[in-house]
Design an enzyme around this catalytic site. Structure first.
Site, PDB file in Angstrom:
ATOM      1  N   ASP A  11       0.876  -1.162   0.000  1.00  0.00           N
ATOM      2  CA  ASP A  11       0.000   0.000   0.000  1.00  0.00           C
ATOM      3  C   ASP A  11       0.924   1.226   0.000  1.00  0.00           C
ATOM      4  OD1 ASP A  11      -2.326   1.723   0.598  1.00  0.00           O
ATOM      5  OD2 ASP A  11      -1.385   1.883   2.559  1.00  0.00           O
ATOM      6  N   ASP A  13      -0.155   5.231   0.794  1.00  0.00           N
ATOM      7  CA  ASP A  13      -0.429   6.240   1.824  1.00  0.00           C
ATOM      8  C   ASP A  13      -0.553   5.580   3.198  1.00  0.00           C
ATOM      9  OD1 ASP A  13      -0.628   8.548   0.067  1.00  0.00           O
ATOM     10  OD2 ASP A  13      -2.484   7.666  -0.663  1.00  0.00           O
TER      11      ASP A  13
END
Length: 223
Positions: A11, A13
């Site tokens: 991932d 952010d």
């Protein structure tokens, strides 16, 4: 016996970069532009990882679909403007991220990829801004998939790389990442330095607190 090809999906952010300043600023600007009450910081950070339409539906459920569409567009414009103004200072890499990416990339049988709620434009700018071109062989973004926790991003990354589910690991900081991994049938590593509290990561195969713990966590999953 040869080691199988392995895929490590990150991932972005809250996992690779700390972009909360940019996200909160852009969300504030988008609500302000429509003279709507701005959600509080914790509410904004709780939706990080979702695609923007889904995020706005959660943050502004009482507003019309048309207003939600305007909020999405306003957010995109504000985020882009903030990035142009701040550069990568608005989304710094977390401590140890670059070193671990480089170390994993140096292992011949390990492939790296990204599965993010960001747009293609946003991800490409971030990767270029941090000088990470050439590290990620597969980049899955919100433009081309249903929102997390739908498994589409992981399924597509696996299809692109030819890696088995058992040899794929999803790394993320939110419940959406862990639920996406579960839906795709792959192990997951939850990281505690991001935007969801530790209890939200309970579906993870394992949880780490600093980036340098990642190689060991992957080793344990694969053995």
């Amino acid at each position: 016996m040869s080691t199988p090809l392995r895929l490590v999906l990150f991932d972005v952010d809250g996992t690779l970069v700390d972009s909360q300043g940019s996200i909160v600023a852009a969300m504030t600007a988008s609500f302000d532009a429509l003279s709507l009450p701005v959600p509080d910081r914790s509410a904004i950070l709780s939706i990080v990882g979702l695609s923007l339409p889904k995020a706005m539906a959660q943050l502004a459920p009482q507003h019309s679909d048309a207003d939600q569409v305007r909020l999405v567009e306003g957010y995109k414009q504000a985020y882009h403007a903030h990035r142009l103004e701040q550069g990568m200072a608005g989304s710094p890499l977390y401590p140890g991220a670059r070193e671990v990416i480089e170390a994993l990339h140096a292992i011949p049988e390990v492939l790296l990829g990204v599965a993010t709620g960001k747009s293609q434009r946003g991800l490409d700018a971030l990767i270029e801004g941090h000088g990470l071109q050439g590290y990620f062989v597969t980049r899955q973004v919100a433009d081309h998939h249903p929102s997390k926790p739908h498994p589409s991003m992981i399924d597509t990354a696996r299809a692109e790389t030819g890696v088995e589910a058992i040899d794929t690991v999803m790394i993320g900081d939110t419940r959406f990442d862990m639920d996406m991994a579960t839906a795709a049938g792959v192990p997951s590593v939850g990281v505690t330095w991001g935007y969801h509290a530790r209890p939200a990561l309970e579906a993870a195969t394992t949880i780490i607190e600093t980036f340098d713990q990642l190689p060991n966590a992957l080793e344990q999953i694969w053995t």
